[in-house]
Scaffold this motif. Structure first.
Motif, short mmCIF file in Angstrom:
data_model
loop_
_atom_site.label_atom_id
_atom_site.label_comp_id
_atom_site.label_asym_id
_atom_site.label_seq_id
_atom_site.Cartn_x
_atom_site.Cartn_y
_atom_site.Cartn_z
N MET A 90 37.95 -84.88 -100.54
CA MET A 90 38.26 -83.50 -100.93
C MET A 90 39.71 -83.18 -100.62
O MET A 90 40.29 -83.67 -99.64
N ASP A 91 40.32 -82.35 -101.47
CA ASP A 91 41.72 -81.96 -101.24
C ASP A 91 41.83 -80.44 -101.25
O ASP A 91 40.82 -79.72 -101.35
N ASP A 92 43.04 -79.94 -101.13
CA ASP A 92 43.27 -78.49 -101.05
C ASP A 92 42.84 -77.77 -102.33
O ASP A 92 42.42 -76.60 -102.28
N ILE A 93 42.95 -78.44 -103.48
CA ILE A 93 42.54 -77.82 -104.74
C ILE A 93 41.03 -77.60 -104.75
O ILE A 93 40.54 -76.55 -105.18
N ASP A 94 40.29 -78.58 -104.25
CA ASP A 94 38.83 -78.43 -104.14
C ASP A 94 38.48 -77.28 -103.22
O ASP A 94 37.64 -76.42 -103.55
N ARG A 95 39.12 -77.26 -102.05
CA ARG A 95 38.81 -76.22 -101.08
C ARG A 95 39.20 -74.83 -101.58
O ARG A 95 38.50 -73.84 -101.32
N ALA A 96 40.29 -74.75 -102.34
CA ALA A 96 40.71 -73.46 -102.90
C ALA A 96 39.68 -72.94 -103.90
O ALA A 96 39.39 -71.73 -103.95
N LEU A 97 39.09 -73.84 -104.70
CA LEU A 97 38.07 -73.42 -105.67
C LEU A 97 36.84 -72.89 -104.94
O LEU A 97 36.25 -71.88 -105.35
N ILE A 98 36.44 -73.55 -103.85
CA ILE A 98 35.29 -73.08 -103.07
C ILE A 98 35.54 -71.67 -102.54
O ILE A 98 34.67 -70.80 -102.59
N GLU A 99 36.75 -71.42 -102.07
CA GLU A 99 37.11 -70.08 -101.59
C GLU A 99 37.10 -69.07 -102.72
O GLU A 99 36.70 -67.91 -102.53
N ASP A 100 37.56 -69.49 -103.90
CA ASP A 100 37.54 -68.59 -105.06
C ASP A 100 36.11 -68.19 -105.42
O ASP A 100 35.85 -67.04 -105.78
N ILE A 101 35.19 -69.15 -105.33
CA ILE A 101 33.78 -68.87 -105.64
C ILE A 101 33.22 -67.86 -104.64
O ILE A 101 32.54 -66.90 -105.03
N LYS A 102 33.51 -68.05 -103.37
CA LYS A 102 33.01 -67.13 -102.35
C LYS A 102 33.62 -65.74 -102.52
O LYS A 102 32.94 -64.72 -102.38
N ALA A 103 34.93 -65.71 -102.81
CA ALA A 103 35.63 -64.42 -102.93
C ALA A 103 35.16 -63.64 -104.15
O ALA A 103 35.15 -62.40 -104.13
N ALA A 104 34.78 -64.34 -105.21
CA ALA A 104 34.37 -63.66 -106.45
C ALA A 104 33.17 -62.76 -106.20
O ALA A 104 33.09 -61.64 -106.73
N LYS A 105 32.23 -63.21 -105.39
CA LYS A 105 31.05 -62.40 -105.09
C LYS A 105 31.47 -61.06 -104.48
O LYS A 105 31.01 -59.99 -104.89
N THR A 106 32.35 -61.11 -103.50
CA THR A 106 32.79 -59.89 -102.82
C THR A 106 33.53 -58.96 -103.77
O THR A 106 33.31 -57.74 -103.76
N LYS A 107 34.40 -59.52 -104.61
CA LYS A 107 35.17 -58.70 -105.55
C LYS A 107 34.27 -58.00 -106.55
O LYS A 107 34.43 -56.81 -106.83
N VAL A 108 33.32 -58.75 -107.11
CA VAL A 108 32.39 -58.17 -108.09
C VAL A 108 31.53 -57.11 -107.43
O VAL A 108 31.32 -56.02 -107.97
N GLU A 109 31.03 -57.42 -106.25
CA GLU A 109 30.16 -56.50 -105.52
C GLU A 109 30.88 -55.19 -105.21
O GLU A 109 30.34 -54.09 -105.42
N ASN A 110 32.11 -55.28 -104.70
CA ASN A 110 32.87 -54.07 -104.36
C ASN A 110 33.12 -53.19 -105.58
O ASN A 110 33.03 -51.96 -105.51
#
Length: 700
Positions: A407-427
């Motif tokens: 895994m590299d930083d690009i993979d980890r950044a996508l995982i964070e984007d997936i997690k963050a999307a839930k919060t953004k949509v919910e808010n």
């Protein structure tokens, strides 16, 4: 959760969907995904003057009209995926009894004022006339068929006294004034309660709702008749009330209560307990009824909860002109469903992405095509399709393993984007910002496409022409392929959860492709990257959104224009006969509701200087501006790209609303607004000082 009761005097159009039923459904689906206890109720409003007028025009009984259009409306809403727990009708006996009981409760408390007044009467038809039964020449635009409450050609609000040569719509006779008795509800007695409840207790309400309520309260309330003279409607349950029915806006909102009674024997748990949150979804023309009149009625009754929020929307225009059912300038939902088979989600997407949340917005068929082809098909649908195609081609049709060692930083950044999307949509959804929430879902699919392009898994496969293959390198490459497609599949599963409130038919297709059950759509699963099990085989991809062709769009434009109904034989002759004074009145702009100085003083207007201007990618109307405000440099996104070339406005001084809340537009955070004037031809002109002044100077 309630959605405004549509009049059963015609089909519903896309303005109804955009303003009321779609945002309500999105919010309800979101609440259900969170496993909240919610009941979603509505129904056809089958009383009132519009029903009887339609019956008169078609030469049938009012009952035949409501039976016909209730079925059409109910079917249209069901096919569009509007997921009511119950869609009832106000002609049901349970509603009649509930409304009459409500009226008697107030009557027995001696809360009504009995008044005699003079109202228009048709001596030939021997009946009192509601304003809509009186027709005459509009004093503003000269329309000879204006109604006694409004001219549907120029939009002016009228009264029967203002009409020139008024006549009865029933018999063509000239109406006369005659005394009649009615029961009035003293709204002025509830001003103190409303001031405290709304102006002090609900400052979080949308600006258009709060502002309209404040305007009504500032101007003072008056008693309002809650009965009418008519033979169609709910009979007033009093011995001396022959020929009188309940005012339609008295009985219509009670329809929410009666529908809940019809739905469940536990209806009182939702209407009579303090832990209930009551939310009304309506259009802006219904604000006064749902925020002033109905809450006052509920307060007077005493047994029911009050609305917690009323997120009213503005109006949706069509092709630059306001919807007019009398001119047939509308896109009817039942016709759309016939013309665009299995494209419910396309219309849901377009109407939500262009929802009139804060101002009137415009629907155009070209924009409909563009949003489908360039956003749904090319971004969202393309990502899902590529993921499944490559998964079948490169991973044997099964969910591959995630190899943490590569895994590299690009993979980890996508995982964070997936997690963050839930919060953004919910808010965004919690605050009824549906356009913003939908943007975040589509933006996540954009990030998926970008991630796949960066990873290029198709380039890491072993070429069949290669004579020698390094097994260690091949294994490493397969790990990289696995990681890319594992994360893309987990992102796809998240997209299904996040898009479900907006595009439920699409989410269902995605579940079928992933071979998972509806339970995966529970909101608690969003943000996880462990939704699809390693080794689980998935179905072949389905095309989620087909391309919409130019000829289909042109057909709709032609259909819209050919459907126009002229109310006069020769509009141009009619206009030439109108006096110059009347034309000037017709062209006079309608001012917004009056505000106080304190409201204006909240604005922080500053002089700024444009340092840089660039076009926003894939947004024809938007420019990204860098503005020097003296004390800081701001990024502001402005919809002026069709009026100015970026290079022509660099260095220009402008006036900026500096304390406007930030808002994301096309993924760019815009911090402020540029003030512009618009002339009669639609040309935009900068509002700026006559002489150059320091950046950051205040404007007052």
């Amino acid at each position: 959760m309630t959605a405004a009761l549509p009049y059963a005097n015609g089909p519903i159009h896309i303005g109804h969907l955009a303003g009321v039923y779609l945002p309500a459904d999105i919010y309800v689906r979101y609440l259900r995904a969170q496993k909240r206890d919610v009941k979603f109720v509505s129904g056809s409003d089958e009383h009132g003057v519009p029903i009887t007028i339609r019956a008169m025009k078609e030469g049938v009984s009012p009952q035949e009209i409501v039976d016909k259009y209730h079925a059409i409306i109910k079917n249209s809403l069901e096919q569009m995926g509007i997921s009511f727990d119950i869609y009832s009708r106000t002609s049901n006996q349970i509603h009649h009894k509930t409304s009459q009981d409500f009226f008697l409760n107030l009557y027995e408390k001696k809360l009504f004022e009995e008044k005699e007044s003079e109202q228009y009467y048709d001596e030939k038809a021997k009946t009192f006339l509601a304003d809509r039964y009186i027709i005459g020449t509009c004093p503003v635009c000269g329309n000879p068929n204006a109604y006694g409450d409004q001219c549907e050609r120029c939009g002016s609000s009228l009264s029967p006294e203002m009409l020139i040569n008024p006549r009865s719509a029933l018999s063509d006779a000239t109406p006369v004034k005659k005394k009649t008795k009615h029961w009035y509800f003293p709204l002025q007695d509830y001003e103190a309660f409303l001031n405290q409840w709304i102006l002090e207790g609900h400052k979080e309400w949308k600006n258009n709702v709060y502002g309209q309520c404040k305007s009504w309260l500032d101007n003072g309330l008056q008693s309002r008749a809650m009965t009418r003279d008519s033979n169609w409607g709910i009979k007033v349950p009093l011995p001396d009330a022959e020929g009188k029915v309940l005012y339609v806006w008295f009985d219509a909102p009670i329809g929410y209560i009666s529908a809940t009674k019809e739905l469940t024997p536990n209806w009182a748990d939702y209407w009579c307990k303090e832990d209930t949150r009551l939310i009304h979804f309506i259009g802006k023309d219904n604000i006064v009824f749902h925020c002033i009149i109905f809450p006052s009625m509920l307060k007077a009754h005493g047994d029911f909860v009050l609305p917690d929020n009323v997120p009213a929307n503005e109006f949706l225009n069509i092709e630059g002109d306001k919807v007019s059912t009398s001119r047939n300038w509308a896109v009817w939902v039942n016709e759309y469903l016939e013309d665009f088979k299995d494209c419910q989600d396309v219309l849901r997407y377009v109407l939500c992405s262009n929802a009139p949340e804060t101002k009137d917005n415009d629907f155009t068929w070209k924009d409909f095509q563009e949003k489908n082809n360039s956003e749904l098909a090319s971004i969202f649908g393309n990502f899902v399709n590529r993921t499944f195609v490559l998964m079948h081609k490169l991973c044997g049709g099964k969910v591959p393993k995630l190899h943490t060692d590569v895994m590299d930083d690009i993979d980890r950044a996508l995982i964070e984007d997936i997690k963050a999307a839930k919060t953004k949509v919910e808010n965004a959804l919690e605050e009824f910002r549906f356009r913003e929430a939908l943007f975040e879902v589509i933006d996540l699919s954009r990030k998926g496409n970008k991630y796949m392009q960066e990873k290029e898994p198709w380039k890491k496969t072993v070429n069949s022409q290669q004579s020698t293959v390094n097994s260690e390198e091949a294994a490493h490459n397969q790990k990289l392929i696995d990681n890319c497609l594992h994360l893309c599949l987990q992102l796809t599963a998240n997209l299904a959860i996040l898009i479900n409130p907006f595009l439920p038919f699409t989410a269902k297709k995605m579940l079928h492709m992933m071979k998972v059950v509806d339970k995966m759509l529970d909101w608690e699963n969003a943000g996880s990257v462990k939704l699809l099990s390693v080794g689980y085989s998935l179905r072949a991809p389905e095309i989620l959104f087909r391309k919409i062709e130019d000829k289909e769009i042109q057909m709709q434009i032609d259909k819209l224009k050919s459907g126009l109904v002229k109310t006069d034989k020769d509009v141009s002759n009619q206009q030439s006969a109108t006096s110059q004074e009347d034309l000037l009145k017709a062209e006079s702009p309608k001012l917004k509701a009056q505000i106080q100085y304190d409201d204006f003083a909240k604005l922080d207007l500053r002089v700024g200087k444009i340092l840089n201007a660039t076009k926003v990618e894939k947004a024809d109307k938007l420019l990204k501006l860098e503005i020097d405000l003296g004390f800081e440099t701001r990024t502001i996104v402005s919809g002026i790209a069709l009026h100015f070339k970026p290079e022509d406005i660099v260095g220009k001084q402008v006036v900026v609303v500096a304390n406007l809340a930030p808002r994301k537009m096309r993924g760019i955070e815009s911090n402020g607004m540029i003030l512009m004037a618009e002339n009669k031809t639609g040309k935009l002109i900068f509002v700026n000082p006559d002489e150059a002044t320091d950046a950051g100077s205040g404007v007052s």
